[in-house]
Design an enzyme around this catalytic site. Sequence first.
Site, PDB file in Angstrom:
ATOM      1  N   VAL A  57     -20.724 -64.306  34.429  1.00 34.85           N
ATOM      2  CA  VAL A  57     -19.602 -63.696  33.820  1.00 34.85           C
ATOM      3  C   VAL A  57     -19.319 -62.328  34.569  1.00 34.85           C
ATOM      4  O   VAL A  57     -18.253 -61.792  34.171  1.00 34.85           O
ATOM      5  CB  VAL A  57     -20.307 -63.330  32.523  1.00 34.85           C
ATOM      6  CG1 VAL A  57     -20.478 -64.571  31.635  1.00 34.85           C
ATOM      7  CG2 VAL A  57     -21.304 -62.121  32.306  1.00 34.85           C
ATOM      8  N   GLY A  58     -19.726 -61.851  35.596  1.00 31.14           N
ATOM      9  CA  GLY A  58     -19.413 -60.730  36.409  1.00 31.14           C
ATOM     10  C   GLY A  58     -20.087 -60.402  37.435  1.00 31.14           C
ATOM     11  O   GLY A  58     -21.438 -60.879  37.712  1.00 31.14           O
ATOM     12  N   GLY A  60     -21.503 -56.455  39.382  1.00 35.29           N
ATOM     13  CA  GLY A  60     -21.371 -55.226  39.230  1.00 35.29           C
ATOM     14  C   GLY A  60     -21.647 -54.361  40.831  1.00 35.29           C
ATOM     15  O   GLY A  60     -21.994 -55.303  41.551  1.00 35.29           O
ATOM     16  N   GLY A  61     -21.917 -53.222  40.721  1.00 35.54           N
ATOM     17  CA  GLY A  61     -22.167 -52.818  42.114  1.00 35.54           C
ATOM     18  C   GLY A  61     -23.617 -52.770  42.538  1.00 35.54           C
ATOM     19  O   GLY A  61     -24.121 -52.661  43.621  1.00 35.54           O
ATOM     20  N   PHE A  62     -24.467 -53.231  41.409  1.00 35.74           N
ATOM     21  CA  PHE A  62     -26.016 -53.423  41.865  1.00 35.74           C
ATOM     22  C   PHE A  62     -26.362 -54.801  41.390  1.00 35.74           C
ATOM     23  O   PHE A  62     -27.447 -55.016  41.534  1.00 35.74           O
ATOM     24  CB  PHE A  62     -26.791 -52.428  41.127  1.00 35.74           C
ATOM     25  CG  PHE A  62     -26.419 -51.126  41.229  1.00 35.74           C
ATOM     26  CD1 PHE A  62     -26.710 -50.492  42.704  1.00 35.74           C
ATOM     27  CD2 PHE A  62     -25.863 -50.194  40.415  1.00 35.74           C
ATOM     28  CE1 PHE A  62     -26.309 -49.120  42.930  1.00 35.74           C
ATOM     29  CE2 PHE A  62     -25.560 -48.901  40.903  1.00 35.74           C
ATOM     30  CZ  PHE A  62     -25.673 -48.283  42.011  1.00 35.74           C
ATOM     31  N   GLY A  63     -25.556 -55.857  40.882  1.00 38.35           N
ATOM     32  CA  GLY A  63     -26.200 -57.158  40.909  1.00 38.35           C
ATOM     33  C   GLY A  63     -25.175 -58.065  39.993  1.00 38.35           C
ATOM     34  O   GLY A  63     -23.973 -57.578  39.886  1.00 38.35           O
ATOM     35  N   VAL A  65     -24.037 -60.409  36.937  1.00 34.65           N
ATOM     36  CA  VAL A  65     -24.262 -60.522  35.258  1.00 34.65           C
ATOM     37  C   VAL A  65     -24.087 -62.064  34.935  1.00 34.65           C
ATOM     38  O   VAL A  65     -23.183 -62.680  35.364  1.00 34.65           O
ATOM     39  CB  VAL A  65     -23.303 -59.538  34.733  1.00 34.65           C
ATOM     40  CG1 VAL A  65     -23.535 -59.490  33.000  1.00 34.65           C
ATOM     41  CG2 VAL A  65     -23.379 -58.136  35.154  1.00 34.65           C
ATOM     42  N   LYS A  79     -28.312 -58.833  33.741  1.00 35.73           N
ATOM     43  CA  LYS A  79     -27.880 -58.259  34.958  1.00 35.73           C
ATOM     44  C   LYS A  79     -29.003 -58.383  35.643  1.00 35.73           C
ATOM     45  O   LYS A  79     -29.952 -57.826  35.589  1.00 35.73           O
ATOM     46  CB  LYS A  79     -27.225 -56.708  34.883  1.00 35.73           C
ATOM     47  CG  LYS A  79     -26.875 -56.442  36.060  1.00 35.73           C
ATOM     48  CD  LYS A  79     -26.287 -54.886  35.826  1.00 35.73           C
ATOM     49  CE  LYS A  79     -25.466 -54.322  37.082  1.00 35.73           C
ATOM     50  NZ  LYS A  79     -24.770 -53.011  36.908  1.00 35.73           N
ATOM     51  N   ASP A 176     -20.064 -41.786  35.336  1.00 39.19           N
ATOM     52  CA  ASP A 176     -19.308 -42.984  35.715  1.00 39.19           C
ATOM     53  C   ASP A 176     -18.465 -43.489  34.823  1.00 39.19           C
ATOM     54  O   ASP A 176     -18.310 -44.460  34.532  1.00 39.19           O
ATOM     55  CB  ASP A 176     -20.010 -43.910  36.490  1.00 39.19           C
ATOM     56  CG  ASP A 176     -19.610 -44.882  37.442  1.00 39.19           C
ATOM     57  OD1 ASP A 176     -18.339 -44.241  37.926  1.00 39.19           O
ATOM     58  OD2 ASP A 176     -19.941 -45.843  37.835  1.00 39.19           O
TER      59      ASP A 176
END
Length: 360
Positions: A57-58, A60-63, A65, A79, A176
């Site tokens: 589904v997506g 991010g900056g670290f992995g 999801v 995640k 953030d």
Amino acid sequence: MGILVVFVNRRRWFSTSSKTLDLSNVEKFLQDYVHQMPCRYSYSQLMKITSKFTHRVGEGGFGVVYKGKLSTGDLVAVKMLDQSRHSENQFMNEVATIGRIHHVHLVRLMGYCYEGNRNALVYEYMANGSLEKFIFAGREKEQILNWAQLYSIALGAARGIAYLYQDCDNRIIHFDIKPHNILLDEEFTPKVADFGLAKLCGKKKDHISMTAARGTPGYAAPEVWNRNLGPVTDKSDVYSFGMVLLEMVGGRKNVDVQVSRSSQLYFPEWAFKLKENEQLERVLRGSGKAEIECEEKEKAIRLAKVGLWCIQYTSRDRPSMSRVVQMLEGNGDDITNPPLPFNSSIRAAPSIDSSEESSV
């Protein structure tokens, strides 16, 4: 590399200066707080929850999801963290902060996996994804939120952030705040997410020590990247939230190199000039359309004014987050006009970078 030190209830749970973490320290931390934290899952359990990671589904900056489903029927977002020192830091930060608190406007960390090189964080599933995909121009018509929804989202997110400073054992500075990290459930209830850059600050401390800048260019407060401007405090999150408010109001990024007029390049400055000339309604998304009623316009202008107060260049001139909530909850003309938010050097600052996803 800098030294990462995080305190939970005044106890030091993690410290490292090497490129790899001491796994025994991580395990000790997890064991110390096993009764206070979310459920610990094995990797095989995550395989089952996510149907072998089939529904991505997506990212991010670290992995990456994945969507999953617990045996209880609850949907979750899993995640899977990549293998880096930064992702390990995010894992520990998330567990130490959001893993121990609950609020209707903070995303809930339901569990985690720490098994060899397979680390994961399990969150409640947010059906409508992030605010980012709803507020910028060029989106599908059905994705555009009305002013009542935008106002409710802004107020809810503000309450969630204020909770981090007022009601936790140790204040939590998020570092953030941006549309990408404000998630929306199936009813568009906002929840602040992604505490990978967060830092804990004692109740009696009025600022936090930092060895390097952190946050996303375009949203990070001036004092985060220039220490000569004063200490970093929870007012840094207030600045970031103000930038989010202005993007919600205008339906565009605060820095847009594609606009046709150079005077509109830095949106907050353009909005402030229009506010001075009592033409603030010109910046509102859809302001030229008949569907924007008087009551909607009042809410929108309130969001803009609060946003301009939040992005004051000097942190002492910004309202506290609790005051921001009060300003959003108010009615009538109870918000005084904000002064000029900018310093003459702001156009040359790193925050002018329009890259939303990169963090420093």
